[in-house]
Scaffold this motif. Structure first.
Motif, PDB file in Angstrom:
ATOM      1  N   LYS A   1      -6.703   6.516  -4.556  1.00 51.24           N
ATOM      2  CA  LYS A   1      -7.173   5.774  -5.331  1.00 51.24           C
ATOM      3  C   LYS A   1      -7.257   4.388  -5.021  1.00 51.24           C
ATOM      4  CE  LYS A   1      -5.595   9.472  -9.133  1.00 51.24           C
ATOM      5  NZ  LYS A   1      -4.855   9.402  -9.628  1.00 51.24           N
ATOM      6  N   ASN A   2      -6.829   4.167  -4.609  1.00 52.53           N
ATOM      7  CA  ASN A   2      -7.161   2.591  -4.585  1.00 52.53           C
ATOM      8  C   ASN A   2      -5.870   1.840  -3.754  1.00 52.53           C
ATOM      9  OD1 ASN A   2      -6.830  -0.483  -5.166  1.00 52.53           O
ATOM     10  ND2 ASN A   2      -8.297   0.130  -6.404  1.00 52.53           N
ATOM     11  N   GLY A   3      -6.484   1.405  -2.584  1.00 51.76           N
ATOM     12  CA  GLY A   3      -5.043   0.868  -1.861  1.00 51.76           C
ATOM     13  C   GLY A   3      -4.340  -0.490  -2.170  1.00 51.76           C
ATOM     14  N   GLU A   4      -5.432  -0.906  -2.335  1.00 50.27           N
ATOM     15  CA  GLU A   4      -5.107  -2.293  -3.272  1.00 50.27           C
ATOM     16  C   GLU A   4      -3.866  -2.457  -3.797  1.00 50.27           C
ATOM     17  OE1 GLU A   4      -8.772  -2.791  -3.028  1.00 50.27           O
ATOM     18  OE2 GLU A   4      -9.373  -4.219  -1.237  1.00 50.27           O
ATOM     19  N   ALA A   5      -4.238  -1.498  -5.161  1.00 52.06           N
ATOM     20  CA  ALA A   5      -3.956  -1.455  -6.217  1.00 52.06           C
ATOM     21  C   ALA A   5      -2.442  -0.758  -5.981  1.00 52.06           C
ATOM     22  CB  ALA A   5      -4.250  -0.464  -7.240  1.00 52.06           C
ATOM     23  N   ALA A   6      -2.405   0.137  -5.173  1.00 43.68           N
ATOM     24  CA  ALA A   6      -0.805   1.002  -4.671  1.00 43.68           C
ATOM     25  C   ALA A   6       0.057  -0.193  -4.005  1.00 43.68           C
ATOM     26  CB  ALA A   6      -1.467   1.615  -3.412  1.00 43.68           C
ATOM     27  N   ILE A   7      -0.679  -0.614  -3.267  1.00 39.63           N
ATOM     28  CA  ILE A   7       0.655  -1.710  -2.372  1.00 39.63           C
ATOM     29  C   ILE A   7       0.782  -2.976  -4.276  1.00 39.63           C
ATOM     30  CG2 ILE A   7       0.833  -3.899  -1.022  1.00 39.63           C
ATOM     31  CD1 ILE A   7      -1.602  -2.055   0.355  1.00 39.63           C
ATOM     32  N   LEU A   8       0.452  -3.645  -5.066  1.00 38.18           N
ATOM     33  CA  LEU A   8       0.497  -4.329  -5.640  1.00 38.18           C
ATOM     34  C   LEU A   8       1.965  -3.409  -6.473  1.00 38.18           C
ATOM     35  CD1 LEU A   8      -2.488  -5.610  -6.656  1.00 38.18           C
ATOM     36  CD2 LEU A   8      -0.631  -6.804  -5.757  1.00 38.18           C
ATOM     37  N   ILE A   9       1.279  -1.795  -6.977  1.00 38.47           N
ATOM     38  CA  ILE A   9       1.957  -1.713  -7.748  1.00 38.47           C
ATOM     39  C   ILE A   9       3.424  -1.088  -7.090  1.00 38.47           C
ATOM     40  CG2 ILE A   9       2.254   0.630  -9.387  1.00 38.47           C
ATOM     41  CD1 ILE A   9      -0.499   0.453 -10.051  1.00 38.47           C
ATOM     42  N   GLY A  10       3.788  -0.741  -5.829  1.00 36.93           N
ATOM     43  CA  GLY A  10       4.293  -0.025  -5.545  1.00 36.93           C
ATOM     44  C   GLY A  10       5.489  -1.498  -5.157  1.00 36.93           C
ATOM     45  N   SER A  11       5.266  -2.340  -5.031  1.00 34.17           N
ATOM     46  CA  SER A  11       5.778  -3.925  -4.822  1.00 34.17           C
ATOM     47  C   SER A  11       6.953  -3.524  -5.723  1.00 34.17           C
ATOM     48  CB  SER A  11       4.688  -5.178  -5.074  1.00 34.17           C
ATOM     49  OG  SER A  11       4.157  -5.067  -3.774  1.00 34.17           O
ATOM     50  N   PHE A  12       6.035  -3.298  -7.152  1.00 33.87           N
ATOM     51  CA  PHE A  12       7.111  -3.128  -8.677  1.00 33.87           C
ATOM     52  C   PHE A  12       7.691  -2.298  -8.905  1.00 33.87           C
ATOM     53  CE2 PHE A  12       3.688  -5.831  -9.302  1.00 33.87           C
ATOM     54  CZ  PHE A  12       4.616  -7.199  -9.623  1.00 33.87           C
ATOM     55  N   THR A  13       7.220  -1.172  -7.995  1.00 39.27           N
ATOM     56  CA  THR A  13       8.153   0.577  -8.651  1.00 39.27           C
ATOM     57  C   THR A  13       9.929   0.706  -8.013  1.00 39.27           C
ATOM     58  OG1 THR A  13       7.621   1.312  -6.676  1.00 39.27           O
ATOM     59  CG2 THR A  13       6.070   1.479  -9.042  1.00 39.27           C
ATOM     60  N   PRO A  14      10.268   1.486  -8.339  1.00 39.39           N
ATOM     61  CA  PRO A  14      11.537   1.952  -7.726  1.00 39.39           C
ATOM     62  C   PRO A  14      11.364   2.749  -6.093  1.00 39.39           C
ATOM     63  CG  PRO A  14      11.583   2.467 -10.227  1.00 39.39           C
ATOM     64  CD  PRO A  14      10.308   2.409  -9.055  1.00 39.39           C
ATOM     65  N   ILE A  15       9.963   2.914  -5.900  1.00 47.36           N
ATOM     66  CA  ILE A  15      10.055   3.676  -5.130  1.00 47.36           C
ATOM     67  C   ILE A  15      10.012   2.911  -3.650  1.00 47.36           C
ATOM     68  CG2 ILE A  15       7.788   4.361  -3.369  1.00 47.36           C
ATOM     69  CD1 ILE A  15       6.572   5.584  -5.567  1.00 47.36           C
ATOM     70  N   PRO A  16      10.835   2.838  -2.356  1.00 46.15           N
ATOM     71  CA  PRO A  16      10.467   1.579  -1.198  1.00 46.15           C
ATOM     72  C   PRO A  16       9.862   1.225  -0.773  1.00 46.15           C
ATOM     73  CG  PRO A  16      12.333   3.569  -1.656  1.00 46.15           C
ATOM     74  CD  PRO A  16      11.625   4.080  -2.290  1.00 46.15           C
ATOM     75  N   PHE A  17       9.928   0.685  -0.393  1.00 44.88           N
ATOM     76  CA  PHE A  17       8.019  -0.012   0.417  1.00 44.88           C
ATOM     77  C   PHE A  17       8.133   0.011   1.579  1.00 44.88           C
ATOM     78  CE2 PHE A  17       5.758  -4.149   1.153  1.00 44.88           C
ATOM     79  CZ  PHE A  17       4.627  -4.088   0.849  1.00 44.88           C
ATOM     80  N   LYS A  18       8.628   0.720   2.239  1.00 47.33           N
ATOM     81  CA  LYS A  18       8.346   1.311   3.529  1.00 47.33           C
ATOM     82  C   LYS A  18       7.630   1.953   3.311  1.00 47.33           C
ATOM     83  CE  LYS A  18      12.754   2.645   3.893  1.00 47.33           C
ATOM     84  NZ  LYS A  18      12.505   1.978   2.359  1.00 47.33           N
ATOM     85  N   VAL A  19       7.267   3.196   2.473  1.00 44.41           N
ATOM     86  CA  VAL A  19       5.949   4.106   1.881  1.00 44.41           C
ATOM     87  C   VAL A  19       5.024   3.446   2.236  1.00 44.41           C
ATOM     88  CG1 VAL A  19       5.554   5.913   0.428  1.00 44.41           C
ATOM     89  CG2 VAL A  19       8.027   5.337   0.195  1.00 44.41           C
TER      90      VAL A  19
END
Length: 207
Positions: free
Chosen positions: A95-113
């Protein structure tokens, strides 16, 4: 086994956090949060220095995670992590790679994903580094500032504060990206109109 590794890294203090944060961007399945908090709890006066160590190590590890995705593809993620984490992150990326990285920085999903997926999906490395730098700075330094400011009592605040940052910060980030995209589209549209007008003018002169 994971608990044993965390206990082992804990004994090395800041260097343990450096190793953990570096590996968090590449291969380790447990986020650096789980080492940063106990280390900050042990010595709250050094919490901001610990945040800096973790932050720098994470950014240094990010290109290596990206390279793994580039070379080995998404299959490597399914061998290391939960399928729902990977599927959720992939949907966000599409959907949006930039948003995914920013949101991923806050979620419990490990950042390596997100670092590995960036490589898999050919997301530009320089963009990954920019958005990772923004998101991970918030993640590390909020914890550091809390412990530095409130001492050991910050332990009970960390989860609530990080949740509030996610609930408030993510919509703001998404709004910023939406506005940026709108401005970019408007600029491209204006440039296209000007280019067409220039071509028409040249054709009229030629005629």
């Amino acid at each position: 086994m994971i608990d044993n590794i965390l206990d082992f890294l804990l004994d090395f203090g800041p260097w343990g956090l450096f190793i953990h944060s570096f590996a968090d961007a590449i291969i380790f399945p447990i986020p650096a949060f789980f080492l940063q908090v106990p280390l900050s709890l042990m010595n709250p006066s050094s919490a901001i220095q610990l945040a800096t160590v973790g932050y720098i190590a994470c950014l240094l590890g990010t290109p290596f995670g990206y390279l793994i995705g580039k070379l080995l593809g998404k299959a490597v993620l399914y061998k290391m992590l939960k399928k729902q984490w990977i599927d959720s992150a992939t949907t966000m990326f599409q959907k949006n790679g930039e948003a995914a990285i920013l949101i991923g920085s806050f979620t419990p999903i490990p950042f390596k994903v997100f670092t590995i997926l960036s490589g898999c999906l050919n997301f530009p490395l320089w963009r990954l580094l920019i958005y990772a730098a923004i998101g991970r700075a918030v993640k590390f330094y909020v914890i550091g500032i809390l412990f530095y400011s409130f001492g050991r009592s910050a332990e009970s605040m960390v989860k609530d504060v990080t949740l509030y940052i996610f609930l408030i910060g993510v919509p703001i980030l998404l709004l910023g990206l939406f506005i940026k995209r709108k401005i970019s589209k408007k600029k491209k549209s204006k440039d296209a109109v000007e280019a067409n007008a220039s071509i028409s003018s040249q054709e009229d002169h030629a005629g």
